[in-house]
Design a protein around this motif. Structure first.
Motif: not given
Length: 209
Positions: A10, A79-80, A83, A98-99
């Motif tokens: 992340i 966020v898991w 985006h 996010s990832y």
């Protein structure tokens, strides 16, 4: 207290951003309506924590959702999942973690669960409104709100010790000298169970905390 760190990978959309605040959990099912519902409950400084199951086949949040989050007083979004609309998110400026980025949005619409606004799964952990989220360039941590003051006090103490250790290294006092490393090696030779972490705690060091 168990460590609850977001799975590795992340990152902030804009490096250098930090955020801390009460978790506002929400589960994503393919439509933005659940975000709007969650933001209707937001309080100033909350951090929107989105459970998209860690999916890599869709981006579940973009500029409109992030703009709405900012309008609701949210301090950041975690966020898991992925985006989109990266240039717009950079311009908006709200911290988003996010990832990674991915152009397509969701092509599905799943049934919303009863706990959609109560908890969010994040890797192996369950995050609720009783948690506080912390995020920076190293990653994301979730801490039970009732324990936050104790955790922050301990973290600050470790930070102070480590900054003093760093200052001494720059001034020529090596970490081996600061940690009485030769003494540690002697003690370990006499007692194989004597660990370096135990040694550091005995002398007040913090490098492995």
């Amino acid at each position: 207290m168990p460590l609850r760190a977001a799975p590795p990978g992340i990152a902030a959309v804009v490096p250098g951003r930090r955020v801390a605040g009460r978790a506002l959990p929400v589960r994503h099912y393919g439509s933005v309506d659940v975000f709007l519902e969650a933001l209707g409950r937001a309080e100033e400084g909350d951090v929107l924590v989105i459970d998209n199951g860690g999916r890599s086949d869709e981006a579940c949040v973009g500029d409109l959702a992030v703009l709405e989050a900012r309008a609701a007083g949210v301090a950041g979004v975690i966020v898991w999942g992925l985006h989109r609309d990266t240039p717009e998110l950079v311009e908006i400026g709200l911290p988003v973690f996010s990832y990674g980025a991915y152009p397509p949005g969701p092509l599905r619409l799943d049934e919303q669960e009863p706990d959609a606004l109560v908890s969010a799964r994040f890797g192996p952990f369950l995050v609720t409104g009783e948690d506080v989220a912390f995020a920076d360039d190293d990653g994301v941590l979730f801490v039970t709100a009732a324990l936050t003051e104790d955790v922050l006090a301990a973290a600050h103490q470790i930070w102070e010790v480590e900054r003093e250790q760093a200052r001494k290294i720059r001034d020529g006092e090596t970490l081996r000298v600061q940690t009485a490393f030769d003494d540690y090696l002697e003690r370990r030779a006499a007692d194989p169970a004597y660990s370096f972490r135990r040694h550091l705690r005995r002398i007040g060091g913090a490098i492995e905390e």
